[in-house]
Design an enzyme around this catalytic site. Structure first.
Site, PDB file in Angstrom:
ATOM      1  N   THR A 110       0.875  -1.174   0.000  1.00  0.00           N
ATOM      2  CA  THR A 110       0.000   0.000   0.000  1.00  0.00           C
ATOM      3  C   THR A 110       0.909   1.218   0.000  1.00  0.00           C
ATOM      4  OG1 THR A 110      -1.807  -1.112   1.144  1.00  0.00           O
ATOM      5  CG2 THR A 110      -1.763   1.288   1.257  1.00  0.00           C
ATOM      6  N   LYS A 185      -7.282   1.528  -3.324  1.00  0.00           N
ATOM      7  CA  LYS A 185      -6.998   1.148  -1.934  1.00  0.00           C
ATOM      8  C   LYS A 185      -7.250   2.327  -0.995  1.00  0.00           C
ATOM      9  CE  LYS A 185      -5.546  -1.259   1.604  1.00  0.00           C
ATOM     10  NZ  LYS A 185      -4.251  -1.936   1.707  1.00  0.00           N
ATOM     11  N   LYS A 253      -0.366   5.384   8.396  1.00  0.00           N
ATOM     12  CA  LYS A 253       0.431   5.517   7.170  1.00  0.00           C
ATOM     13  C   LYS A 253      -0.492   5.588   5.954  1.00  0.00           C
ATOM     14  CE  LYS A 253       1.910   2.168   4.814  1.00  0.00           C
ATOM     15  NZ  LYS A 253       1.506   1.431   3.568  1.00  0.00           N
TER      16      LYS A 253
END
Length: 300
Positions: A110, A185, A253
């Protein structure tokens, strides 16, 4: 004994593969590829993890990403962030330096859409292909071979990758050109942030009201309030158990990537920005490695 839960593998011609990054996601993902009959060489920054994987699944380990990628048809990767990704892809010891023309790099990290586009261009300049392919489903999804994979890149390349990636997935979908997988995502993480905060408030409210919240969730999960988070995290949130799953540090994050992208494209994300700060509170309280459902601890 394998750490993987049983999965039925469709028959796919065996390929020579590499897998870079053997964390809680990468270790079982690479294992499913080996179990599906592919020849897999792994690389991990901590060499002991590579050796442990090779001992469990019968594959091979390499000292550098370049060595792991040498001769591979496809190189899969799942590391921590943009910088980690560049460190295993670029440079003299990076995977691209070891890959033969026509090979495909498939990135499950990711990361930002920008780094996906950057590395796609770097790959194409060498006659290689790049697919950004972040995943959803967490550690359990990786172990069960039931991840959802969101992809960006060339359609023909995607079609070659999809049957191989199905070894650890229940759905692998192309959503656009390079970077589209990472953007999808981000959409996923926006949804999860709001859902977990709503579920946290609902459970805390019900407990204050004196309700049996396991019974309440059992009822409302049959209706319009149902969600994966409710089904899989509701009971553990009620019980105050947060020692598994997707860590708060990782979610922060990811939300940082989301908020950075929103600044570029002008999207308004007031709830996401607020929940990001709530996760910062959880970090401050010592919950950096707790599961993301630990948002409820702010309300106790």
């Amino acid at each position: 004994m394998s750490s993987l839960n049983p999965k039925t593998y469709d028959s796919v011609p065996p390929r020579k593969l590499a897998f870079l990054g053997l964390g809680v996601m990468g270790f079982p993902m690479a294992g499913h590829l080996a179990k599906a009959g592919h020849s897999v060489t792994v690389y991990n920054r901590t060499a002991a993890k590579s050796a442990a994987w090779a001992a469990e699944f019968g594959g091979h380990s390499a000292a550098t990403p370049r060595e792991a990628a040498a001769g591979a048809d496809m190189v899969f990767c799942c590391v921590g962030n943009d910088d980690d990704l560049r460190s295993v892809v670029l440079g003299d010891d990076g995977a691209l330096a070891g890959m033969a023309p026509g090979a495909v790099f498939v990135d499950h990290t990711t990361a930002s859409a920008d780094v996906a586009r950057e590395l796609s261009k770097a790959a194409q300049a060498l006659g290689l292909q790049f697919i950004d392919a972040p995943v959803s489903g967490g550690q359990a999804g990786a172990q069960n071979g039931a991840l959802t994979v969101m992809c960006g890149g060339d359609p023909a390349t995607f079609e070659a990758v999809k049957p191989v990636a199905m070894a650890f997935s229940r759905a692998v979908t192309l959503l656009g050109e390079s970077g589209a997988g990472q953007l999808a995502k981000m959409v996923n993480q926006i949804c999860i942030a709001g859902l977990v905060q709503g579920l946290s408030e609902a459970i805390a409210f019900g407990q204050r009201a004196g309700l049996d919240m396991e019974a309440v969730l059992g009822v409302i999960s049959k209706g319009a309030a149902q969600s994966w988070q409710m089904e899989n995290r509701g009971k553990t949130m009620i019980g105050g158990k947060f020692d598994y799953g997707f860590a708060v540090d990782w979610m922060r994050k990811d939300l940082g990537l989301v908020l950075d992208e929103a600044k570029r494209n002008g999207a308004r994300l007031p709830v996401t920005a607020l929940v990001d700060q709530f996760y910062a509170d959880v970090q401050q309280a010592g919950g950096a490695r707790w599961d993301t459902s630990s948002l409820i601890t702010r309300l106790k």
